[in-house]
Design an enzyme around this catalytic site. Structure first.
Site, PDB file in Angstrom:
ATOM      1  N   HIS A 420     -36.605  -1.319  13.742  1.00  0.00           N
ATOM      2  CA  HIS A 420     -35.196  -2.499  12.483  1.00  0.00           C
ATOM      3  C   HIS A 420     -36.099  -1.907  11.117  1.00  0.00           C
ATOM      4  O   HIS A 420     -35.450  -2.699  10.162  1.00  0.00           O
ATOM      5  CB  HIS A 420     -35.457  -3.416  12.853  1.00  0.00           C
ATOM      6  N   LYS A 613     -29.340 -13.918   1.527  1.00  0.00           N
ATOM      7  CA  LYS A 613     -30.129 -12.985   3.288  1.00  0.00           C
ATOM      8  C   LYS A 613     -31.745 -13.203   2.214  1.00  0.00           C
ATOM      9  O   LYS A 613     -31.995 -14.298   1.575  1.00  0.00           O
ATOM     10  CB  LYS A 613     -29.825 -11.638   2.499  1.00  0.00           C
ATOM     11  N   ARG A 614     -32.633 -12.966   2.971  1.00  0.00           N
ATOM     12  CA  ARG A 614     -33.763 -13.101   2.809  1.00  0.00           C
ATOM     13  C   ARG A 614     -33.680 -12.179   1.010  1.00  0.00           C
ATOM     14  O   ARG A 614     -32.873 -11.866   0.729  1.00  0.00           O
ATOM     15  CB  ARG A 614     -34.724 -12.677   3.683  1.00  0.00           C
ATOM     16  N   LYS A 619     -33.484  -6.089  -1.260  1.00  0.00           N
ATOM     17  CA  LYS A 619     -32.308  -5.833  -0.523  1.00  0.00           C
ATOM     18  C   LYS A 619     -31.507  -6.407  -2.207  1.00  0.00           C
ATOM     19  O   LYS A 619     -30.440  -6.494  -2.581  1.00  0.00           O
ATOM     20  CB  LYS A 619     -32.089  -7.795   0.180  1.00  0.00           C
ATOM     21  N   THR A 724     -26.724  -7.426   8.962  1.00  0.00           N
ATOM     22  CA  THR A 724     -25.604  -7.857   9.902  1.00  0.00           C
ATOM     23  C   THR A 724     -24.633  -8.562   9.180  1.00  0.00           C
ATOM     24  O   THR A 724     -23.565  -9.171  10.002  1.00  0.00           O
ATOM     25  CB  THR A 724     -26.486  -8.523  11.022  1.00  0.00           C
ATOM     26  N   LYS A 728     -20.418  -9.753   9.567  1.00  0.00           N
ATOM     27  CA  LYS A 728     -19.835 -11.150   9.324  1.00  0.00           C
ATOM     28  C   LYS A 728     -18.856 -11.771   8.525  1.00  0.00           C
ATOM     29  O   LYS A 728     -17.756 -12.270   8.511  1.00  0.00           O
ATOM     30  CB  LYS A 728     -20.961 -12.344   9.141  1.00  0.00           C
TER      31      LYS A 728
HETATM   32  C1  F58 Z   1     -34.041  -6.779  10.041  1.00  0.00           C
HETATM   33  N1  F58 Z   1     -35.091  -6.867  10.031  1.00  0.00           N
HETATM   34  C2  F58 Z   1     -33.746  -5.406   9.221  1.00  0.00           C
HETATM   35  N2  F58 Z   1     -37.246  -7.810  10.339  1.00  0.00           N
HETATM   36  O1  F58 Z   1     -34.210  -5.744   7.794  1.00  0.00           O
HETATM   37  C3  F58 Z   1     -31.892  -5.522   9.170  1.00  0.00           C
HETATM   38  O2  F58 Z   1     -31.621  -4.710   8.237  1.00  0.00           O
HETATM   39  C4  F58 Z   1     -31.017  -5.665  10.654  1.00  0.00           C
HETATM   40  O3  F58 Z   1     -29.721  -5.874  10.127  1.00  0.00           O
HETATM   41  C5  F58 Z   1     -31.798  -6.344  11.046  1.00  0.00           C
HETATM   42  O4  F58 Z   1     -33.047  -6.582  11.043  1.00  0.00           O
HETATM   43  C6  F58 Z   1     -31.624  -6.092  12.768  1.00  0.00           C
HETATM   44  O5  F58 Z   1     -31.097  -5.056  13.287  1.00  0.00           O
HETATM   45  C7  F58 Z   1     -36.248  -8.384  10.004  1.00  0.00           C
HETATM   46  O6  F58 Z   1     -35.216  -8.959  10.065  1.00  0.00           O
HETATM   47  C8  F58 Z   1     -37.919  -9.318  10.058  1.00  0.00           C
HETATM   48  O7  F58 Z   1     -37.256 -10.117  10.280  1.00  0.00           O
HETATM   49  C9  F58 Z   1     -39.460  -9.383  10.888  1.00  0.00           C
HETATM   50  C10 F58 Z   1     -40.399 -10.867  11.167  1.00  0.00           C
HETATM   51  C11 F58 Z   1     -41.226 -10.308  11.733  1.00  0.00           C
HETATM   52  C12 F58 Z   1     -42.273 -10.169  11.537  1.00  0.00           C
HETATM   53  C13 F58 Z   1     -41.283  -8.810  10.088  1.00  0.00           C
HETATM   54  C14 F58 Z   1     -40.511  -8.543   9.479  1.00  0.00           C
END
Ligand code: F58
Length: 886
Positions: A420, A613-614, A619, A724, A728
């Site tokens: 991811h 978003k985060r 970002k 994502t 939405k």
């Molecule tokens: C996200 N990753 C990507 N990781 O940043 C985003 O582009 C993508 O759409 C999404 O995954 C789904 O594929 C993400 O959210 C985390 O939150 C991890 C959680 C655990 C620790 C490291 C980051």
């Protein structure tokens, strides 16, 4: 080539006593390895006549005979109010009514759940296990009512009891068991699998505290624990299913009775995993499952009786506390590795319990081990569950006695891995000294796997020592580290990225050497998708009804490409008016939320420009707020007449920063400082408002997403794997302003270039620009320089606070290319303004956006995983039972 000594299956005498590493399965006196500690009694022991009797009894029970008329629903709510909550009508708060209502709804779900799961158990299809440390589920009640077509009836039922359904829905706490996109994707995929009747279970952790709750004080983010279980949560079901998971200890070589030497991992440090099941409502009576593990002290373990008897109570419960601590909190890092020992223990605890459970289920059918990959598919949701690979190898070799190579063949045909992120700081690595201490046997296995893998690479590319260094699972750094992503690649038969560009980068950059070694077929793309049920059908009832009315039925929900049939209406004025009236109503709803939550009044006729978003540098919320400051300054310089020609804007931000991420937290502060100034400037009045919505979560997203005119997805090209929320927003008729990154690219391809505002550097230009910056420094864009001057002049309060942030552009070398993209960004924002003034043209684009989003259903994504990776046929399973409907 040296292979570890093969481990033979021990012949196990039928004895009801504890053997080394073996525990008796109480209920059926079956000998099961220690890795499968007792679970619930199995039905297999019951004779058929009793089984039938149980079936008949259930059919006669109130559970199977639930009526769905309003009076019966009211009876069921009143029943739960008294029987489940011990309350009477003289003591009713909204939260209690919500809970009684949730229990009533859960009863209906349970029946579907039991039927679906029993059918899977009987048919024994190949099952998929989605291993994810995070499931960001959002609220359950509304979702369940809609899935079972019971919302209207319940609405009437609660109204007749003196409550408004909308108020009750607001009582539900979000289970925030995830950080962001990755966790939410897992939830959308579970939803799709349930809707498709695909035998997929999710496995995860039941954190006592989910992602922290965020408030804003003096403009700064303040974190508070998310005690989501403080109130009873009616959507999880504790099971009497338990496995012990061990840590630390040592590895001993012992002889078995055949004189063969085998390895035993022994430790007194055990923690018990107990299962909580969370039903996932599907369609037509299907219901999926997510099994979450909570940690507990082992049976009779962890309590130091000697210390207790001596009156040393603290010491007596010390290890009890340790056990409960393990799953107490979700690590709040987004795209950044925490690197803490407790996190490693969480990861292993989660995969060990899950693999034990799956092995236990597989063994029930007494198939040969060679059948395992035909019955089980594990999907690794990023690297966090990667220890499942050496864990399964360990169980097969050490416990089940398979030969190393046979076991490895089974393992690699069972696992698949989704990546991811390509951000280096997010790639998991564990120092070997930590791994050796916590998981000594796994470390040995990883060394062996690496050795055999490197030997094969050497055979294919003789003499290339650099290559061996680059692909080694063990990184020769100081300290040495285990590269979890490499372990995941080596142990899986398929590796996928989550959007076309990302998957290309995965092959070209992240795993380039591996793709040369394995060949390209192992590396595929499956573009992410979102649940149309939650993100359109549930979140936007107005639009849902208009679409259904226009297309003649609700079939589009399960067949999202049907949305394309809206395209011919894009230029129809009457349809445009209906469409935009719904958008306006959604904006009014959000306006009320902003008023209640932030005490700020905004005009719903303004252009709503949203970035939620985060908070993360890649970002680029920083770019957004710098753009807002630029807009503010331009507006101030305009004459009142000129100002009136610019459409008023409400710029809305939301998102949490990881508590230790100082720069991201400073961006939050800057947004709030800018809001303070702009929102109180009488010259600006309603021309520009800035809102920071605290505590962004799934249920807030459901209110925000349908209300956007434009949303921003402006990551530096090549950094956002997919995104994502972009999907939405667009499916809800929101236009997007974005970079040529992640899934924005495929959204453009689907909805057409004219219906999206793209700008900025392309992914393949980024490296050169960074390189040039290194040698020539950053030449700041002139407009950007004026914006920074304003900040530094104290226009937005104490400027010194923001120095570290500004330094990221100047001294930091502008790694995320904010200056490089600033001009293009501002110009694109001007295009947005111009289009917003042309109401019909905007409406037409908005309709075309929704019409083009058929591809992005999570049903399509899951269908692709099923056929391309898991090789499970979702249609081979028949139709199952039908649900109660209103
Ligand atoms: C996200 N990753 C990507 N990781 O940043 C985003 O582009 C993508 O759409 C999404 O995954 C789904 O594929 C993400 O959210 C985390 O939150 C991890 C959680 C655990 C620790 C490291 C980051």
């Amino acid at each position: 080539m040296t292979r570890p000594t093969p481990q033979r299956r021990l012949s196990m005498p039928k004895l009801t006593r504890r053997l080394t590493n073996i525990v008796i399965h109480d209920d059926d006196l079956e000998l099961v390895p220690a890795s499968t500690v007792p679970s619930t009694p199995t039905h297999e022991k019951l004779q058929d006549e009793y089984l039938d009797q149980w079936g008949k009894a259930l059919e006669q029970s109130p559970l199977a005979n639930q009526q769905t008329d309003v009076a019966s629903l009211q009876a069921s709510i009143a029943y739960h109010m008294n029987a489940s909550l011990f309350r009477t009508q003289h003591n009713l708060e909204k939260v209690a009514v919500y809970q009684a209502l949730a229990h009533s709804m859960a009863d209906k779900l349970l029946l579907d759940w039991n039927r679906t799961q029993q059918r899977y158990r009987k048919d024994n299809p190949k099952r998929v296990y989605y291993l994810s440390m995070e499931f960001l589920l959002g609220r359950a009640l509304d979702n369940a009512m809609l899935a079972l077509h019971m919302k209207t009836a319940y609405q009437e039922a609660v109204q007749g009891l003196g409550f408004r359904l909308e108020d009750l829905l607001e009582q539900e706490r979000d289970p925030a068991l995830g950080n962001g996109g990755l966790g939410r994707l897992a939830a959308c995929y579970m939803d799709a699998a349930a809707a498709l009747d695909l035998p997929m279970w999710g496995y995860g952790l039941r954190y006592q505290y989910g992602l922290f709750r965020q408030s804003v004080q003096q403009g700064f983010q303040v974190e508070a624990p998310d005690d989501w279980l403080m109130r009873h949560h009616p959507w999880e079901f504790p099971r009497d299913i338990k496995y012990d998971v061990q840590f630390y200890g040592y590895v001993a070589t012992k002889m078995n009775d055949k004189g063969e030497s085998r390895l035993f991992w022994e430790s007194d440090h055990k923690i018990r995993a107990v299962a909580y099941d969370v039903p996932v409502p599907g369609k037509d009576g299907f219901c999926g499952n997510i099994r979450l593990w909570a940690s507990q002290p082992p049976h009779h373990g962890g309590f130091d009786l000697d210390a207790f008897n001596q009156g040393n109570y603290d010491q007596s419960i010390a290890s009890l506390k340790d056990a409960f601590l393990l799953t107490s909190v979700l690590y709040p890092n987004d795209n950044h590795q925490a690197g803490k020992e407790l996190r490693l223990k969480q990861e292993y605890f989660f995969v060990s319990a899950s693999v034990q459970d799956v092995v236990h289920r597989f063994k029930r059918y007494r198939c040969p081990w060679s059948e395992f990959p035909n019955k089980v598919a594990f999907q690794l949701n990023d690297t966090h569950p990667t220890l499942a690979i050496p864990e399964l190898q360990r169980i097969l070799v050490d416990v089940e006695g398979l030969a190393w190579d046979d076991a490895w063949d089974i393992v690699t045909r069972t696992f698949a891995f989704t990546n991811h992120t390509v951000l280096p700081e997010a790639l998991e690595k564990w120092p070997i000294y930590v791994m050796e201490k916590v998981l000594p046997r796994h470390m040995q296995i990883i060394y062996d796997l690496n050795l055999f893998f490197l030997q094969k690479v050497e055979e294919k590319f003789p003499g290339d020592r650099d290559l061996l260094n680059r692909v080694s699972i063990i990184e020769e750094a100081s300290p040495q580290q285990v590269r979890m992503a490499f372990l995941a690649v080596v142990g899986s038969h398929s590796v996928n990225g989550v959007a076309a560009l990302h998957s290309e980068l995965v092959v070209k950059e992240l795993f380039n050497d591996f793709s040369l070694y394995y060949g390209k077929d192992k590396f595929i793309n499956i573009t992410n998708g979102i649940s149309p049920r939650r993100w359109l059908y549930q979140a936007n009832p107005g639009l849902r009804d208009l679409i259904t009315h226009t297309l003649g039925s609700e079939d589009w929900v399960a067949d999202l490409p049907q949305l394309q049939k809206l395209a011919p209406f894009a230029d129809n004025l009457e349809f445009q008016q209906q469409w935009m009236a719904i958008k306006y109503a959604n904006k009014v709803r959000l306006t009320q939320w902003i008023r209640d939550d932030c005490g700020l009044t905004v005009d719903p006729r303004a252009l709503f420009d949203i970035q939620v978003k985060r908070m993360h540098e890649y970002k680029r919320q920083f770019l957004n707020i710098l753009g807002v400051i630029h807009r503010y300054r331009v507006l101030l310089q305009m004459s009142p007449e000129a100002r009136r020609r610019v459409p008023p804007r409400v710029v809305i931000f939301g998102g949490k920063a990881a508590p230790g991420y100082a720069i991201a937290k400073l961006v939050i502060k800057l947004i709030n400082s800018v809001a303070d100034v702009v929102n109180n400037d009488p010259v600006i009045d309603d021309h520009l408002k800035v809102v920071y919505l605290p505590d962004y979560n799934v249920s807030l997203a459901e209110k925000i997403v349908p209300a956007s005119d434009i949303s921003q997805h402006i990551s530096t090209a090549g950094t956002e794997a997919s995104g994502t929320s972009n999907m939405k927003f667009v499916i809800n008729g929101g236009l997007i302003l974005g970079t040529v990154d992640g899934a924005n690219i495929e959204i453009r391809d689907e909805i057409g270039e004219d219906n999206i505002f793209l700008f900025g550097t392309l992914a393949d230009q980024v490296a050169d620009i960074r390189h040039a910056q290194k040698y020539h420094g950053v030449l700041l864009d002139a407009n950007l320089q004026s914006v920074l001057d304003a900040i530094q002049a104290g226009v937005f309060g104490d400027a010194s606070i923001f120095n570290p942030l500004i330094d990221t552009l100047t001294y930091g070398g502008d790694f995320y290319l904010i200056s490089e993209d600033f001009d293009a960004y501002i110009k694109r924002q001007n295009d947005v303004d111009a289009l917003f003034l042309q109401k019909a043209a905007w409406a037409a684009k908005s309709i075309r956006c929704t019409a083009g989003m058929g591809f992005f259903s999570s049903d399509r994504s899951i269908g692709q995983y099923a056929s391309r990776i898991w090789k499970v046929d979702k249609t081979a399973l028949g139709n199952g039972s039908t649900s109660t409907a209103d």
